[in-house]
Scaffold this motif. Structure first.
Motif, PDB file in Angstrom:
ATOM      1  N   UNK A   4      -2.956  -5.419  -5.223  1.00 15.45           N
ATOM      2  CA  UNK A   4      -1.851  -4.653  -5.788  1.00 15.45           C
ATOM      3  C   UNK A   4      -0.600  -5.525  -5.884  1.00 15.45           C
ATOM      4  N   UNK A   5       0.034  -5.559  -7.038  1.00 21.48           N
ATOM      5  CA  UNK A   5       1.277  -6.292  -7.236  1.00 21.48           C
ATOM      6  C   UNK A   5       2.419  -5.417  -6.729  1.00 21.48           C
ATOM      7  N   UNK A   6       2.869  -5.677  -5.494  1.00 24.30           N
ATOM      8  CA  UNK A   6       3.831  -4.788  -4.843  1.00 24.30           C
ATOM      9  C   UNK A   6       5.146  -4.691  -5.610  1.00 24.30           C
ATOM     10  N   UNK A   7       5.637  -5.826  -6.138  1.00 31.98           N
ATOM     11  CA  UNK A   7       6.904  -5.767  -6.867  1.00 31.98           C
ATOM     12  C   UNK A   7       6.780  -4.924  -8.135  1.00 31.98           C
TER      13      UNK A   7
ATOM     14  N   UNK B 125       4.674  -2.476  -8.612  1.00 32.27           N
ATOM     15  CA  UNK B 125       4.546  -1.079  -8.207  1.00 32.27           C
ATOM     16  C   UNK B 125       5.901  -0.524  -7.783  1.00 32.27           C
ATOM     17  N   UNK B 126       6.681  -1.325  -7.080  1.00 34.76           N
ATOM     18  CA  UNK B 126       8.033  -0.888  -6.712  1.00 34.76           C
ATOM     19  C   UNK B 126       8.855  -0.570  -7.954  1.00 34.76           C
TER      20      UNK B 126
ATOM     21  N   UNK C 136       0.624   4.888  -8.247  1.00 33.97           N
ATOM     22  CA  UNK C 136       1.349   5.586  -7.180  1.00 33.97           C
ATOM     23  C   UNK C 136       0.372   6.109  -6.137  1.00 33.97           C
ATOM     24  N   UNK C 137      -0.771   6.610  -6.587  1.00 33.89           N
ATOM     25  CA  UNK C 137      -1.779   7.096  -5.639  1.00 33.89           C
ATOM     26  C   UNK C 137      -2.274   5.963  -4.757  1.00 33.89           C
ATOM     27  N   UNK C 138      -2.543   4.786  -5.358  1.00 41.73           N
ATOM     28  CA  UNK C 138      -2.977   3.634  -4.567  1.00 41.73           C
ATOM     29  C   UNK C 138      -1.893   3.199  -3.592  1.00 41.73           C
ATOM     30  N   UNK C 139      -0.634   3.268  -4.030  1.00 34.95           N
ATOM     31  CA  UNK C 139       0.488   2.908  -3.153  1.00 34.95           C
ATOM     32  C   UNK C 139       0.542   3.852  -1.959  1.00 34.95           C
ATOM     33  N   UNK C 140       0.419   5.141  -2.228  1.00 37.32           N
ATOM     34  CA  UNK C 140       0.458   6.118  -1.140  1.00 37.32           C
ATOM     35  C   UNK C 140      -0.705   5.912  -0.174  1.00 37.32           C
ATOM     36  N   UNK C 141      -1.891   5.602  -0.729  1.00 36.75           N
ATOM     37  CA  UNK C 141      -3.050   5.364   0.136  1.00 36.75           C
ATOM     38  C   UNK C 141      -2.844   4.125   1.002  1.00 36.75           C
ATOM     39  N   UNK C 142      -2.246   3.085   0.425  1.00 40.22           N
ATOM     40  CA  UNK C 142      -2.023   1.854   1.194  1.00 40.22           C
ATOM     41  C   UNK C 142      -0.995   2.065   2.306  1.00 40.22           C
ATOM     42  N   UNK C 143      -0.041   2.968   2.067  1.00 36.36           N
ATOM     43  CA  UNK C 143       0.998   3.247   3.065  1.00 36.36           C
ATOM     44  C   UNK C 143       0.579   4.337   4.044  1.00 36.36           C
ATOM     45  N   UNK C 144      -0.424   5.110   3.669  1.00 33.19           N
ATOM     46  CA  UNK C 144      -0.835   6.221   4.521  1.00 33.19           C
ATOM     47  C   UNK C 144       0.192   7.320   4.563  1.00 33.19           C
TER      48      UNK C 144
END
Length: 295
Positions: free
Chosen positions: A1-4, A6-7, A37-45
């Motif tokens: 995932x490219x965090x920047x 996604x941010x 966004x779903x993948x981001x939420x899953x990665x953050x829990x």
């Protein structure tokens, strides 16, 4: 995932209050943004957005992520600005991919001025009419001419619109007559473009409706410049993009056939791999190319 990336996408969703409006801004589909966004939420829990059919709001964790993401993105932008200002010039190696005829007719003529303006820039131009994997090929930007582009992790920026009209040579129409209606094309020699979606069917947009004309071109070529030359030689009727046809029509080498009809106008896209913003080299090239297209 490219965090920047996604941010940036998440902040755009919050700022715009809508997945669809944010998707339009960054040049991807709402479905792709929703998946990210779903993948981001899953990665953050943790849940960042509370969504219903009508409303969308930030959770406490979402507000925290939004505030910190904005701070990080601003810091990255400031660093990039300082580096660019310090460098004072566009430099490095720019790798471009484009369709063959577009590269020869549009990009090649503007390269001398572009390279003179940026003398420290190294440039590679690869011409290919087939869709290439730009990431695997190491390209910084790929020019693609399509009615639409499929969803992908790449970012497509529209830089122009192309007109696709029907032509023949004066000699051809003198010998074979001019079709007065789309269905009369069935009685003419049509030259097809192998790589086009409209090889065996032309959806012609007319004054009041779209008319589908089934075709079985006896001659089919995979290069628009070869097609142009065959038309000029009087070998039949075919469609050409305006960046090829305009000059030949002005010189009288080609004439419009069924001037009230044309194929759907494809868009000219610049495809890059970054959502955050363009590399200085890519920005300079696309600004130069867009200016040429406007002229």
């Amino acid at each position: 995932m490219d965090k920047l990336s996604v941010m940036n996408a998440f902040c755009r969703i919050v700022d715009r209050g809508s997945f669809s409006r944010a998707a339009e801004d960054v040049g991807v589909s709402p479905a792709l943004l929703s998946r990210e966004v779903k993948l981001l939420e899953e990665s953050l829990g943790a849940s960042l957005l509370t969504r219903t059919t009508r409303t969308m709001s930030l959770t406490d964790n979402g507000q925290l992520f939004y505030d910190e993401a904005l701070r990080i993105l601003r810091a990255v932008g400031q660093i990039e600005d300082r580096i660019r200002e310090g460098a004072g010039e566009v430099s490095g190696h720019l790798k471009i991919n484009a369709p063959t005829s577009f590269g020869q007719m549009v990009i090649a003529p503007i390269l001398p001025e572009f390279l003179e303006r940026y003398p420290c820039l190294r440039l590679s131009l690869s011409l290919d009419d087939r869709l290439v994997d730009m990431i695997e090929g190491g390209f910084d930007v790929s020019i693609r001419i399509r009615p639409t582009l499929p969803d992908s992790a790449l970012i497509a920026r529209k830089i122009g619109t192309m007109r696709q009209r029907i032509f023949a040579s004066p000699d051809y129409v003198a010998k074979n007559g001019v079709p007065e209606a789309p269905d009369e094309l069935l009685h003419h020699s049509v030259i097809g473009f192998l790589l086009a979606d409209h090889l065996t069917s032309w959806a012609l947009q007319g004054p009041s409706a779209v008319i589908d004309v089934p075709l079985d071109p006896p001659v089919r070529v995979g290069n628009s410049l070869v097609l142009r030359d065959l038309l000029i030689a009087g070998r039949g009727i075919g469609t050409l993009p305006d960046f090829i046809s305009d000059a030949e029509e002005a010189k009288g080498n080609l004439v419009r056939v069924l001037p009230d009809y044309e194929l759907p106008a494809p868009e000219i896209f610049a495809v890059t791999g970054s959502r955050l913003g363009l590399d200085a080299r890519v920005s300079a090239f696309l600004e130069h190319l867009s200016s040429a297209l406007r002229r």
